[in-house]
Design a protein around this motif. Structure first.
Motif, PDB file in Angstrom:
ATOM      1  N   ARG A 168      25.569 -90.785  16.003  1.00 31.67           N
ATOM      2  CA  ARG A 168      26.895 -90.808  16.623  1.00 31.67           C
ATOM      3  C   ARG A 168      27.515 -92.196  16.564  1.00 31.67           C
ATOM      4  N   LEU A 169      26.698 -93.226  16.638  1.00 23.47           N
ATOM      5  CA  LEU A 169      27.227 -94.580  16.568  1.00 23.47           C
ATOM      6  C   LEU A 169      27.574 -94.969  15.137  1.00 23.47           C
TER       7      LEU A 169
ATOM      8  N   LEU B  64      29.445 -84.116  14.882  1.00 24.06           N
ATOM      9  CA  LEU B  64      28.833 -84.590  13.650  1.00 24.06           C
ATOM     10  C   LEU B  64      28.886 -83.500  12.599  1.00 24.06           C
ATOM     11  N   PRO B  65      28.856 -83.885  11.310  1.00 24.50           N
ATOM     12  CA  PRO B  65      28.914 -82.876  10.253  1.00 24.50           C
ATOM     13  C   PRO B  65      27.670 -81.994  10.262  1.00 24.50           C
ATOM     14  N   ALA B  66      27.896 -80.712   9.978  1.00 31.15           N
ATOM     15  CA  ALA B  66      26.788 -79.759   9.975  1.00 31.15           C
ATOM     16  C   ALA B  66      26.015 -79.787   8.666  1.00 31.15           C
TER      17      ALA B  66
ATOM     18  N   THR C 208      27.095 -79.632  16.955  1.00 37.60           N
ATOM     19  CA  THR C 208      28.120 -79.005  17.787  1.00 37.60           C
ATOM     20  C   THR C 208      28.745 -80.048  18.699  1.00 37.60           C
ATOM     21  N   ALA C 209      30.053 -79.960  18.875  1.00 36.37           N
ATOM     22  CA  ALA C 209      30.775 -80.931  19.689  1.00 36.37           C
ATOM     23  C   ALA C 209      30.614 -80.608  21.165  1.00 36.37           C
TER      24      ALA C 209
ATOM     25  N   TRP D 253      15.997 -90.129  -3.011  1.00 40.00           N
ATOM     26  CA  TRP D 253      17.207 -89.720  -2.307  1.00 40.00           C
ATOM     27  C   TRP D 253      17.136 -88.226  -2.033  1.00 40.00           C
ATOM     28  N   ALA D 254      17.454 -87.862  -0.820  1.00 42.10           N
ATOM     29  CA  ALA D 254      17.399 -86.452  -0.426  1.00 42.10           C
ATOM     30  C   ALA D 254      18.489 -86.182   0.594  1.00 42.10           C
ATOM     31  N   LEU D 255      18.939 -84.934   0.609  1.00 37.69           N
ATOM     32  CA  LEU D 255      19.895 -84.481   1.613  1.00 37.69           C
ATOM     33  C   LEU D 255      19.111 -83.891   2.775  1.00 37.69           C
ATOM     34  N   LEU D 256      19.063 -84.617   3.881  1.00 33.62           N
ATOM     35  CA  LEU D 256      18.302 -84.213   5.049  1.00 33.62           C
ATOM     36  C   LEU D 256      19.258 -83.893   6.188  1.00 33.62           C
ATOM     37  N   PRO D 257      18.861 -83.024   7.082  1.00 36.36           N
ATOM     38  CA  PRO D 257      19.765 -82.670   8.191  1.00 36.36           C
ATOM     39  C   PRO D 257      19.983 -83.841   9.128  1.00 36.36           C
ATOM     40  N   VAL D 258      21.143 -83.865   9.729  1.00 35.44           N
ATOM     41  CA  VAL D 258      21.453 -84.888  10.716  1.00 35.44           C
ATOM     42  C   VAL D 258      20.595 -84.648  11.943  1.00 35.44           C
TER      43      VAL D 258
END
Length: 292
Positions: free
Chosen positions: A270-271, A221-223, A213-214, A203-208
């Protein structure tokens, strides 16, 4: 019930027998699968009644009632039709339609108004469930853990898994992903894909992947990072085994057939934004209020 619709250019011969002629699906002997992609029969895990699995246009599966119903007995919002093996949530203009099993399942409380015919069919399925339970042919699922126990540990019900540098959305928790191969008794393999004797992911925290930016008309989406079950550090063979959803024993058998579709769904930030979690699932939530 059978639909009397025919394809253009092929008129139906007169007579009720010709109008209800069944269409048989066959599997080629050399095919590596034993799964019918259209009308895959199964039993509902919640009520035990017969269902048919179909694939939707978004590659997700839907369980439909195995029989066609008169379109007059089904409201427009509950009508489904099948075209070329794909289920569509609408009527096709004929006198027949299909209904999602979730609408009729007696294990769920219905929240939308139903017609008199659907209410009678729902009551009939409830009686079948009672009969299956009394004869021991069906065991209702046990109630889940209390809500307090569920909230104590952050365990995503549909985690995001990264395989071969591509992200997928799982249909169930990582430890509950089941092998889709066929056993010698022609049943589905009961073994999980994640076994104690096989290498596991991290398990890792990876960037989206998508920008945070909207934009005009689009969801922001969360930064922060998202929790991902990463398998990219495993050998190629192990990642391929996860992608095909086989246990270690069936992955070593090149002739192993499968009885179900893989539960992976290509992840779209986004979906599937409601499945994004910004904390690792191994973290236990602290319910005690911190002192000043």
């Amino acid at each position: 019930m059978c639909s009397t619709t025919t394809s253009p250019g092929h008129p139906t011969p007169p007579g009720p027998v010709a109008a209800c002629r069944p269409r048989a699906l066959r599997i080629h002997p050399d095919s590596p699968t034993r799964l019918l992609r259209s009308a895959q029969p199964a039993r509902c895990h919640d009520c035990g009644n017969l269902i048919h699995w179909y694939t939707r246009t978004n590659q997700q599966r839907i369980d439909l009632h195995p029989q066609e119903l008169s379109a007059e007995a089904v409201s427009a919002s509950h009508r489904w039709h099948v075209h070329s093996g794909i289920a569509h949530p609408a009527g096709d203009g004929t006198a027949w339609c299909r209904v999602a099993h979730r609408t009729l399942c007696p294990a769920y409380e219905n929240t939308t108004p139903l017609t008199r015919q659907l209410v009678e069919l729902r009551r009939h399925l409830a009686l079948l469930t009672r009969r299956l339970t009394d004869t021991g042919a069906f065991t209702p699922p046990l109630p889940g853990p209390p809500q307090a126990a569920k909230a104590a540990v952050c365990r995503p019900a549909r985690p995001v898994v990264q395989i071969l540098h591509r992200r997928y959305l799982s249909a169930c928790p990582v430890d509950a992903i089941q092998c889709i191969a066929q056993t010698r008794r022609r049943n589905r393999c009961p073994h999980p894909v994640l076994a104690p004797d096989t290498p596991a992911g991290e398990w890792a925290l990876l960037p989206v992947a998508a920008p945070a930016t909207a934009q005009r008309g689009r969801l922001a989406l969360p930064a922060t990072g998202m929790a991902v079950y990463d398998l990219t550090h495993l050998p190629y063979g192990e990642q391929l085994r996860w992608r095909t959803q086989y246990c270690a024993a069936h992955a070593a058998d090149p002739d192993a057939a499968h009885l179900a579709l893989a539960d992976w769904e290509v992840f779209d930030a986004r979906l599937h934004h409601h499945h994004i979690h910004n904390r690792l699932p191994t973290t236990v939530r602290n319910r005690t209020r911190s002192r000043p």
